[in-house]
Design an enzyme around this catalytic site. Structure first.
Site, mmCIF file in Angstrom:
data_model
loop_
_atom_site.group_PDB
_atom_site.id
_atom_site.type_symbol
_atom_site.label_atom_id
_atom_site.label_comp_id
_atom_site.label_asym_id
_atom_site.label_seq_id
_atom_site.Cartn_x
_atom_site.Cartn_y
_atom_site.Cartn_z
ATOM 1 N N GLY A 230 0.774 -1.238 0.000
ATOM 2 C CA GLY A 230 0.000 0.000 0.000
ATOM 3 C C GLY A 230 0.800 1.279 0.000
ATOM 4 C CB CYS A 255 10.067 -3.012 0.488
ATOM 5 S SG CYS A 255 8.994 -2.856 -0.945
ATOM 6 N N GLY A 299 5.167 -0.436 -5.495
ATOM 7 C CA GLY A 299 4.389 0.434 -6.370
ATOM 8 C C GLY A 299 4.639 1.905 -6.101
ATOM 9 C CG HIS A 339 11.783 -7.399 -1.605
ATOM 10 N ND1 HIS A 339 11.025 -7.485 -0.479
ATOM 11 C CD2 HIS A 339 11.148 -6.553 -2.433
ATOM 12 C CE1 HIS A 339 9.936 -6.735 -0.620
ATOM 13 N NE2 HIS A 339 10.003 -6.146 -1.801
ATOM 14 C CD GLU A 341 12.925 -9.708 1.455
ATOM 15 O OE1 GLU A 341 13.836 -8.858 1.484
ATOM 16 O OE2 GLU A 341 11.753 -9.427 1.122
#
Ligand SMILES: Nc1ncnc2c1ncn2[C@@H]1O[C@H](COP(=O)(O)OP(=O)(O)O)[C@@H](O)[C@H]1O
Ligand SMILES: Nc1ncnc2c1ncn2[C@@H]1O[C@H](COP(=O)(O)OP(=O)(O)O)[C@@H](O)[C@H]1O
Ligand SMILES: [Mg+2]
Ligand SMILES: [Mg+2]
Lengths: 364, 1104
Positions: A230, A255, A299, A339, A341
Site C-alpha cells: 500500500g 521496501c 508500487g 528485497h 531477502e
C-alpha cells in the site's frame, strides 16, 4: 468442465478466460511481476495484499506448491491471473497444485488469458483496479468496479500485521544468537527472519502498532522495518513510531520500511506508473559503483528532493533512476527499496543484512 | 584496470564441424561490430570463407588463412595488435590462443589476452585444475580422477565402480569421451580420449545418469558485476550431450530456490575464474522423485536439490547463441565490449533502447531447441546418443506454451517429412515399452509420443528414460488433443485449442480428415489467425524497439504490417549436411541488399545459431518454422491482400533447398516471388522437364533412364555402358546415390531397392569419368554474368560439396571454358532466371580419340538458386554476387548496375576450397567420398600461387601430411596403376609405407620398400586397424572396391583412421595433391603468403 471467468479492468478492458482456484469474485489493484519462478513466494508475500497478481511468465505451477516456500501465514493476493496453470506438477517437495492451493485459500484465479496483452495495458495505462469473476457479466463487472474503494485509499498494513508479538523459531533467545533484532511487521516476509536467524540473530516480530517505547523495552540491538503493501502516505502512525526510534538503535528499512524512513527524513513518496515487480532490476550501489541484480516488489518510491539532514541516496535503479536505498551519514540507519531477502529472486543482496549487522555490532 | 586496446586480433572458429557450427559466425560478427562501436580496430582470422564475419564491413582487417600457430604468428608480426580476443572462436579459437600464449608468441609481440586470462582457460579446460578450483570455492563436483593411461583408468574404476564417464580436456562436443559400463568399454574409450585431448589427459568420473542437466549463461565485467542471462533445462537428462539434447528455456521444473541456488553458484564460479565476458556453466541437479526411483534410488527428499558442477566453457558457445536468441540479449556483443574494458552498466540494451546490459532478461514465453542430426544422410550411422555430440545443427521455436514450442520446433526440423504424428511401423510390436526406441537416439521424441499414444503411463516412461514427468505430461496433452481431433467434429473452439498446442494445419487435417488447405480456410472463416508477439528481453515491462517476433494463438497481435515496401527473405533452417552456413551467408546478404535498395527486409528463419537471426541483421525478424503455413501466415500478417499496406514479396533463392521448395506452394497460394518464377524453378528442378529442356537446347547430359525392374535396369546399364550412377527418384530409407561398376553390383542395388517395395523408379545415368566443374551465375533475363568457374580436384563422382575446388580453373582449355560459358548463358536465358543459378558440368576427355581429341562437356544439373559456392566465389572474385542478384530481382538490370554478361575477368590469385568432415564423431559412418555429400564444412586457401593456396587449404582442412612419416596404402585394383606415381613420390620423400596384400605386392613389384600388413582382423597382429590405432601411420590412402558393406575390411580401415583423426584419402585425386603439396612443404621457407583478403584481389569492378 472448465468454467469461464472474466478479468475486467477499470479502464473497461475485459479478458475472458477460464476459472481456477476458488470460484468467487474478487477485486484489487492489478499488477504484473516478471519473475519466471517463485509464484508460491509471490502468492504469500504480504506486499500483495489488496492486489490481483499477473505473472508475466506463462507457465505457472510447474513445480507445485509445498510446505517450505511460504513467505507468510496465508495467500495474500486477492486474485491470480495466468496464461496457464499446471495440473500435474513435478517436484520432490510438491504437495498440491496451484489450483488446489488457491481453492483452499478461497482465492480466485483466471487462466487462459493473454497475460502479455494485460501487461502491456498496465504498462501503458498504469496499474488499475480490476475484478476477477465467474458469476458476473462484463457490464455488471464494470459497474461493480466503479463502486469499489481505490487501492490507494486503504491501509492494508493494518489488515495483515501480526496480532501479537512473536519470536521467530521456538525459543526466545537461543544461546548462540548474538544479536536481538526487533522486526516491525508491516507485512514481513518470513525469509527476512530466516536470514537474520541464520546470521545469528534472535528475531522478535511485533505488530506495526507497537509504540517506540514498547519496542525499546524489548532492548533490541537493531530494528528492522519490514516491507509491506500500500501507500506509505497512509501510515502516519508508523512514521511517528519510527521518528521516535531514530538515533536510538541501528535501523534497517526494507521496501515499505524504506519508504517510511524516507518520509521520516522529509522526503515525499509517490506512486510509480506500474511499479517494479520482478527479479531482474539492476541497482547501483553509489558508494561502490557496483551493480546488483535485485528482487523488487513495490508500487511507490521515495522522491529524494525533500530529503533532509544527513540522509543521502545510497542506491539507484539503473532502469529509471529512482531511489533504491538511503543511508544516514551519521546514524546507523540504512534502507533499501528492494528485497535483500530475495525469495523469490536473486540471492545477491543478502550482504545487506550483514552490513546491517555490522552497524549493530559497532553500535553495541 | 588495463587501458583500452587500440587493435585487437579476433580468432574465428574455422570450418563448420559437429560441435562447432554457425554460432561462432554469429558471435564473431557481433563482436567485430561491437569492437568497431568502441573505436577498436579489429583484425580477424578465420579459414572459413562461408562466414559473414570474413566479409567486408564487419572486421576492419580480414585474413582468410589457416588457423595455425605459424600463420597467426605472421599475422601478429604484421599487424601488431595490442590484444587477442580468444573467446569468440569456439574451442578452436581458445585452443589456438593457448598455443600462442604457451609458445611465447603473445609475449614476444606484447599481445594481451583479453576477456579470459590464460590461467582461467587452463583452469576451465584442464579438468583436474578445474576440479581443484571448484573444491576451493566450495562448489560440489562429482567424484573423479584424472588419468593419463589406460592402466590408471582401470585403477580408478576399481575404486569408484562402473559406470564411469570419460571426459578429455580441451576438446569440444564431448569429443573422445564416452560412458563406460564395462572394463572393456573403459579401456577403449580412455585410449580414444587420450588421443583426442590436447593435453593427453582425461577425467574419469562418477556417472550421474538420469540427473537433470541445467545450463546457465553468465556475464561478468572487470568491475566484478555479474548477471546471468538465461538458464536452460535439458529435457534429456545427464549423459546426453547438451548439444544433442532437446532443451527448454527457461528451466521448467526448477523451483525458485533451485533456480537461484544454481544462479548463485554460477556467479560464484565466474568470479573465481575471473572471466571478463561470458561463460557457460553446466550443472547436474538431482532428478525428481519418479526418475530417481530408477536412476538414483538412494536419493531422499532432503537431497532433492543436490547439485554438481559438470563443466564451464570460458567463452561464448553454442548455448550462448541459443540463450541470445531465446532472450534477445546479445551475449557476444556484450562480451566483446566487456573484454575491451566496458562495464555492463555502460553498455546499452539495444533491444529496449532504454535499459542497460546490466540486467537479466525476463522471458514471457517458452523456448524449445531440438538438435538436427545427420542420420537421414548417414543411414548406417550409430544413432545412439551419448556424451559425444552428433548433431550438425539445431532449430529453436518460441511460443507461449511448451506444447506449441515443441510442435513448432519439430516443424522446423525438416527431418524427412516427419510431423509429430510420424511413427515407425516397426515399433511397439510386442506391446511393451521396450519395443519403442526410448533409449537416447535421434528418434526418441517420436517414440515417446508413440508410447504415450498407446497409453503407457507418464511415470513408467519417466522411469524408463529419465525424462522428468512434467515434460511427458505436456506431450500427453498433445496426444489427448490428437484424440479429440480424431473423434470430435472440428469447431472453432477445438481448432483454437489445437492451434494453441501448436498443431499445424497439416496435422489437424490428417487427424480431422481434411486437406491442409481446408483447415486453413476454416481458420480464416473463423478468424483464427496467429498473433505475433515480441521477444523484448523484459516481458513487456518496457516498450522495446527491436522487432523480433514469434507467432502464437493469443488475443493481441503486436506486429502491425511494415508500412514500407518490403520483402521476405526465407532462410535455410537448421545446419545439416548439404545445407550449411553458406545459405545463411546468402540470406544475410540478401537482407542487406534489400536495405541498400531502400526496401525493408523481413527475415524468417528457425535456426538460433546464425547471423540471419540476429536482432539487427534485418528490419524485422520472424523466428518461425520454414513451412508453407507459417510463411503464408507471415505474408498475410505483413499485408498480403490488405491494401493500402504494400504487398510483401517473398525471396526463395537464398535459403537453399528449404526455401526453393516453397516456391511452388507460395506462388500457388497467390504470393508473389521476387526473381525467377516458380515455373522457371520447376523447369530446372523437375528431372523429366529439364531433360527435354536441355535436349531442345542441344546441350548434352549424361544418358540414362528411370527403371522399375531388374531387367530394365540391366538393359539400361548395358545400353549406356558401365559404370553407371544409380539413385532412387524418391528418398528411400537406406538407399543413396551410388556408382555401380558391374552387373553384380547392379543386382545388389536394384534388389534392395525392390525389397523396400517402392513404386518410384530408380534412376540410372551413365557415369561420366571426367573433370567436374561448376559455375555460379547471375541472370537478369537479358544477360548472364558468370563471376567465375571452379574446377574440382576430384573427378566427377565425388559430390561437388565434398570436392576440393579451384578458382580459377587451371586445367581447362580455352575451348572448354567457352563451352561452359555458352551453356550457362543459354540455360540462364532460356530458363528466364532472374537472380542466381548454379550449373554443374563434367568435361569428358576424348579418350578413344573419336572426336579429334576434343573433349565433351555435359551438364549434370542446374540449381535455380544460390549455391553452396556463393560465399567462396564472392570472396575470390570480389564480385558481390548476392547483392547484384537482389538488385536484378528488384528490376535493376546487370547493365544498369555496371556489369555485363559473360565471364568476369580472372583474378590473378588462386583460391582453393577444401571440404571438412566430422567423421570422428559419427560412429558407423563410412567415410569414402562418393556422389552423396558427407562434409559438414569448408575452408579456403587463397594465395598468389597454386602451391601456396594448396598448402594453405590442406593445412586448414587438417589434410597436410607431415614432412616425413608413414602411410598405409590399400588400393583397389582398378586404381592401382593410377596410384603408382603417387607412391613413387612418397618413396622419394622417404615415407615409410605399409600396405595390404595386393597393394604391397604391386609396390614391391615396382621396386620399392613396403611392409605388408594384413587386413584380415582375425589373422594375427598387427593388422591394419592395429597400426592405425597405434599411431604408426600418419595417413591412409584407401580406395573402395564395389559392394561397400559395413564390417568389410575397407570400412574398418576408414573408420580406424577417422577415430584416430588422421587423413584418409579415398580419392586418388585428393591423395595426389596432398602428396604434391609435400614436395613443397610449408616448413621449407615461405611457400605461402599471409595477407589480408583484399590484397589478393587484383581486379575490381571499375563501376562500383
Ligand atoms: N559425471 C557425469 N555423469 C553423466 N553424464 C555426464 C557427466 N559429465 C558429463 N556428462 C554428460 O556428458 C556431456 C558432455 O560432457 P562435457 O564435459 O560437457 O563435454 P563438452 O566439453 O563437449 O561440452 C554433458 O553434456 C553431460 O550430458
Ligand atoms: N552422370 C554422372 N557422371 C559422373 N558423376 C556424376 C554424374 N551425376 C552425378 N555425378 C556426381 O554426383 C554428384 C552429385 O550429383 P548431383 O546430381 O549434383 O546431386 P546433388 O543434387 O546432390 O548435388 C555430382 O557432384 C557429381 O560428382
Ligand atoms: Mg558441455
Ligand atoms: Mg550437385
Amino acid at each position: 468442465m472448465t468454467k469461464k471467468a472474466l478479468l475486467v479492468l477499470a479502464d473497461g478492458s475485459a479478458y475472458e478466460g477460464t476459472s481456477f482456484g476458488a470460484e468467487v469474485t474478487a477485486y484489487g489493484e492489478v499488477v504484473f511481476n516478471t519473475s519466471m519462478t517463485g509464484y508460491q513466494e509471490m502468492l504469500t508475500d504480504p506486499s500483495y495484499a489488496g492486489q490481483i497478481l499477473v505473472p508475466t511468465y506463462p507457465l505457472i505451477g510447474n513445480y507445485g506448491v509445498n510446505d517450505i516456500d511460504t513467505e507468510s501465514c496465508r495467500v495474500q493476493v486477492r486474485g491470480f491471473v495466468v496464461r496457464e496453470h499446471c495440473p500435474q506438477p513435478s517436484h520432490w517437495y510438491s504437495t498440491k497444485t496451484v489450483h488446489e492451493y488457491l481453492a483452499a485459500a478461497g482465492i480466485p484465479g483466471i487462466a487462459a488469458v493473454d497475460t502479455r496483452a494485460i501487461t502491456r495495458r498496465l504498462r501503458s495505462v498504469g496499474v488499475m483496479m480490476g475484478v476477477i469473476t465467474s458469476s458476473m457479466g462484463m457490464n455488471e463487472a464494470r459497474e461493480y468496479l466503479r463502486g469499489l474503494p481505490k487501492y490507494d485509499m486503504v491501509d492494508y498494513v493494518a489488515t495483515i500485521t501480526t496480532g501479537a508479538p512473536y519470536y521467530w523459531g521456538d525459543t526466545v533467545e537461543s544461546a548462540s544468537s548474538s544479536y536481538r533484532v526487533v522486526a516491525m511487521d508491516c507485512g514481513l516476509k518470513y525469509n527476512i527472519a530466516r536470514i537474520l536467524t541464520r546470521l545469528g540473530c534472535s528475531v522478535t516480530i511485533v505488530p506495526c502498532t507497537t509504540s517506540a517505547k514498547e519496542i525499546l523495552a524489548l532492548n533490541p540491538d537493531g530494528i528492522l522495518l519490514s516491507p509491506g503493501p500500500g501507500d506509505p502516505a497512509l501510515l502516519g502512525y508508523i512514521e511517528d513510531t519510527v521518528r521516535e526510534l531514530v538515533g536510538k538503535r541501528p535501523m534497517m528499512g526494507i521496501c515499505l520500511g524504506h519508504q517510511i524512513l524516507g518520509r521520516v527524513f522529509g522526503a515525499d513518496t509517490f506512486k510509480l506508473k506500474f511499479g517494479h515487480r520482478g527479479g531482474n532490476h539492476p541497482v547501483c550501489d553509489l558508494r561502490t559503483g557496483r551493480v546488483h541484480i535485485t528482487a523488487q516488489n513495490h508500487g511507490y518510491a521515495v522522491d529524494p528532493d525533500g530529503l533532509k539532514g544527513n540522509v543521502e541516496v545510497s542506491h539507484i535503479n539503473l532502469n529509471d533512476q529512482t531511489v533504491e536505498g538511503l543511508r544516514h551519514r551519521e546514524l546507523p540507519i540504512m534502507s533499501i527499496q528492494y528485497h535483500s531477502e530475495a525469495s523469490p529472486g536473486p540471492q545477491d543482496n543478502t550482504y545487506l543484512f550483514e552490513r546491517f549487522l555490522d552497524m549493530v555490532r559497532e553500535a553495541r | 584496470m588495463a587501458s583500452k586496446p587500440g587493435k585487437v586480433l579476433v580468432i574465428g572458429s574455422g570450418p563448420i564441424i559437429i560441435g562447432q557450427a554457425a554460432e561462432f559466425d554469429y558471435a564473431g560478427t557481433q563482436a567485430c561490430k561491437a569492437l568497431r562501436e568502441e573505436g577498436v580496430t579489429s583484425v580477424l582470422v578465420n579459414s572459413n570463407p562461408a562466414t559473414i564475419m570474413t566479409d567486408e564491413g564487419i572486421a576492419d582487417i580480414v585474413y582468410v588463412e589457416p588457423l595455425a600457430v605459424e600463420v597467426v604468428e605472421r599475422i601478429i608480426a604484421r599487424e601488431r595488435p595490442d590484444g587477442l580476443l580468444p573467446t569468440l572462436g569456439g574451442q578452436t579459437g581458445l585452443n589456438l590462443a593457448v598455443q600462442l600464449a604457451e609458445s611465447g608468441i603473445l609475449e614476444k609481440y606484447n599481445v594481451r589476452l583479453l576477456g579470459t586470462p590464460l590461467k582461467t582457460i587452463q583452469q576451465a579446460e584442464e579438468r583436474s585444475l578445474f576440479k581443484k578450483l571448484l573444491l576451493e570455492i566450495g562448489e560440489p563436483v562429482p567424484e573423479s580422477d584424472t588419468v593419463s593411461s589406460v592402466e590408471e583408468a582401470r585403477q580408478v574404476a576399481e575404486r569408484l565402480g562402473l559406470p564411469l564417464i570419460v571426459r578429455p580436456s580441451y576438446t569440444l562436443g564431448g569429443s573422445g569421451g564416452g560412458i563406460a559400463s564395462t572394463m572393456e568399454e573403459l579401456e577403449i574409450i580412455v585410449s580414444g580420449g587420450l588421443a583426442a585431448s590436447m593435453s593427453q589427459e582425461v577425467l574419469v568420473e562418477q556417472c550421474l545418469l538420469g540427473w537433470k542437466e541445467v545450463e546457465y549463461e553468465v556475464m561478468r565485467d572487470a568491475a566484478d558485476n555479474c548477471v546471468t542471462v538465461c538458464n536452460m533445462e535439458n529435457i534429456d537428462p545427464l549423459g546426453i550431450h547438451t548439444g544433442d539434447s532437446i532443451v527448454v528455456a527457461p528451466s521448467q521444473t526448477l523451483s525458485d530456490k533451485e533456480y537461484q541456488m544454481l544462479r548463485s553458484a554460477s556467479i560464484n564460479i565466474i568470479r573465481a575464474l575471473g572471466i571478463e565476458g561470458g561463460c557457460n556453466i553446466q550443472f547436474a541437479l538431482a532428478p525428481g522423485p519418479v526418475v530417481a526411483q530408477r536412476w538414483s534410488p538412494n536419493l531422499h527428499r532432503e537431497d532433492g536439490s543436490l547439485y554438481y558442477v559438470i563443466e564451464v566453457n570460458p567463452r561464448v558457445s553454442r548455448s550462448s547463441a541459443l540463450a541470445s536468441k531465446a532472450t534477445g540479449y546479445p551475449i557476444a556483443r556484450v562480451a566483446a565490449k566487456v573484454a575491451v574494458g566496458k562495464r555492463l552498466d555502460e553498455i546499452q540494451n539495444k533491444v529496449t533502447g532504454k535499459t542497460m546490459a546490466a540486467f537479466e532478461p525476463a522471458l514471457d514465453y517458452c523456448v524449445v531447441k531440438i538438435p538436427r542430426w545427420p542420420f537421414d544422410k548417414f543411414r548406417s550411422g550409430d544413432r545412439t546418443l551419448g556424451s559425444q555430440m552428433k548433431a550438425t545443427g539445431e532449430v529453436m521455436a518460441i511460443d507461449r506454451s511448451f506444447e506449441a514450442a515443441l510442435h513448432k520446433a519439430v516443424r522446423s526440423l525438416e527431418f524427412g517429412r516427419k510431423t509429430m504424428l510420424w511413427e515407425d511401423p516397426g515399433w511397439g510390436k510386442d506391446n511393451s515399452l521396450d519395443s519403442y526406441p526410448l533409449h537416447p537416439n535421434d528418434l526418441r521424441l517420436w517414440a515417446l509420443m508413440a508410447a504415450l499414444r498407446r497409453n503407457f503411463g507418464v511415470e513408467d516412461i519417466a522411469r524408463h528414460t529419465g525424462i522428468d514427468p512434467w515434460f511427458l505430461h505436456k506431450m500427453r496433452n498433445i496426444v489427448d488433443m490428437e484424440r479429440r481431433l480424431l473423434s470430435e467434429s472440428l469447431t472453432p473452439d477445438l481448432l483454437l485449442q489445437a492451434k494453441r498446442l501448436g498443431f499445424s494445419d497439416e496435422e489437424v487435417g490428417t487427424l480431422a480428415d481434411k486437406l491442409p488447405e481446408q483447415v486453413r480456410q476454416l481458420r480464416r472463416n473463423w478468424g483464427l489467425l496467429p498473433t505475433y508477439k515480441m521477444v523484448d528481453t523484459c516481458a513487456a515491462e518496457f516498450a522495446a524497439q527491436t522487432p523480433y517476433f514469434y507467432s502464437t494463438y493469443e488475443a493481441e497481435n503486436e506486429a502491425d504490417p511494415t508500412p514500407e515496401a518490403k520483402s521476405l527473405v526465407i532462410g535455410s533452417g537448421p545446419i545439416r549436411i548439404g545445407q550449411g552456413i553458406e545459405f545463411d551467408y546468402c540470406s544475410v546478404h540478401a537482407a542487406w541488399a534489400l536495405q541498400a535498395m531502400s526496401m525493408k527486409s523481413i527475415m524468417v528463419n528457425s535456426n538460433p545459431e546464425t547471423v540471419s537471426t540476429d536482432f539487427d541483421t534485418s528490419d524485422r525478424l520472424y523466428f518461425e518454422p520454414l513451412d508453407e503455413e507459417s510463411i503464408r501466415d507471415i505474408l498475410e500478417n505483413e499485408g498480403l491482400d490488405r491494401p493500402p499496406v504494400p504487398t510483401p514479396t517473398a525471396i526463395v533463392q537464398f535459403g537453399g533447398q528449404t526455401a526453393i521448395n516453397l516456391a511452388e506452394p507460395l506462388s500457388h497460394s497467390g504470393a508473389s516471388l521476387l526473381g525467377s518464377s516458380a515455373e522457371a524453378i520447376d523447369l530446372a528442378e523437375d528431372r523429366g522437364r529439364f531433360e527435354d529442356f536441355l535436349h531442345r537446347l542441344g546441350i548434352p547430359q549424361p544418358p540414362g533412364a528411370g527403371v522399375a525392374s531388374m531387367e530394365a535396369a540391366l538393359n539400361v546399364a548395358r545400353l549406356v555402358g558401365f559404370p553407371v550412377l544409380v539413385r532412387p527418384s524418391y528418398v528411400l530409407g537406406g538407399m543413396a546415390m551410388e556408382i555401380v561398376h558391374n552387373e553384380s553390383e547392379m543386382a545388389r542395388y536394384i534388389s534392395s531397392a525392390l525389397e523396400i517395395g517402392t513404386k518410384h523408379p530408380v534412376l540410372i545415368d551413365k557415369y561420366l569419368q571426367g573433370k567436374e566443374c561448376e559455375a555460379d551465375a547471375v541472370c537478369d533475363g537479358e544477360q548472364v554474368l558468370i563471376p567465375g568457374i571452379m574446377e574440382h580436384i576430384e573427378r566427377a563422382g565425388v559430390h561437388s560439396g565434398d570436392s576440393m575446388a579451384i578458382y580459377p580453373g587451371i586445367n581447362m582449355t580455352e575451348d572448354e571454358v567457352q563451352t561452359l560459358v555458352d551453356y550457362t548463358t543459354r540455360i540462364g536465358l532460356r530458363l528466364q532466371i532472374k537472380g542466381l543459378m548454379n550449373v554443374q558440368f563434367v568435361i569428358v576427355p576424348d579418350r578413344d580419340n573419336t572426336a579429334g581429341g576434343k573433349s565433351k562437356v555435359y551438364v549434370l544439373e542446374v540449381n535455380p538458386r544460390a549455391s553452396r559456392t556463393i560465399p567462396f566465389i564472392s570472396k575470390v572474385t570480389g564480385v558481390p554476387v548476392v547483392r547484384i542478384a537482389v538488385k536484378v530481382m528488384l528490376g535493376q538490370s546487370l547493365k544498369e548496375q555496371g556489369y555485363s554478361g559473360g565471364l568476369w575477368p580472372k583474378q590473378k590469385l588462386v583460391g582453393i576450397k577444401a571440404p571438412v568432415f566430422s567423421m570422428s564423431k559419427l560412429a558407423g559412418v563410412d567415410t569414402y567420398l562418393g556422389p552423396e555429400m558427407k562434409s559438414t564444412g569448408e575452408v579456403m586457401g587463397i594465395d598468389h600461387t597454386f602451391e601456396g593456396a594448396l598448402v594453405k587449404s590442406l593445412m586448414a582442412a587438417g589434410l597436410m601430411l607431415p614432412r616425413r612419416g608413414a602411410v598405409l596404402l590399400s588400393i583397389a585394383d582398378r586404381d592401382k596403376s593410377e596410384a603408382l606415381p603417387i607412391i613413387r613420390k612418397l618413396a622419394s620423400l622417404e615415407y615409410h609405407m605399409y600396405a595390404t596384400e595386393g597393394t604391397a605386392s604391386m609396390i614391391q613389384g615396382a621396386g620399392m620398400q613396403v611392409r605388408m600388413i594384413t587386413k584380415k582382423l582375425t589373422e594375427g597382429h598387427p593388422n591394419v586397424v592395429d597400426i592405425i590405432g597405434d599411431g604408426a601411420v600418419d595417413a591412409v590412402i584407401n580406395t573402395v572396391t564395389g559392394g561397400r558393406v559395413p564390417l568389410h575390411d575397407g570400412f574398418r580401415i576408414r573408420r580406424a583412421a577417422a577415430e584416430r583423426r588422421i587423413p584418409c584419402f579415398t580419392s586418388m585425386d585428393t591423395a595426389r595433391v596432398a602428396v604434391l603439396a609435400l614436395v613443397n612443404p610449408p616448413q621449407a621457407g615461405q611457400i605461402y603468403d599471409v595477407c589480408p583478403l583484399g590484397e589478393y584481389l587484383t581486379y575490381r569492378n571499375p563501376n562500383t
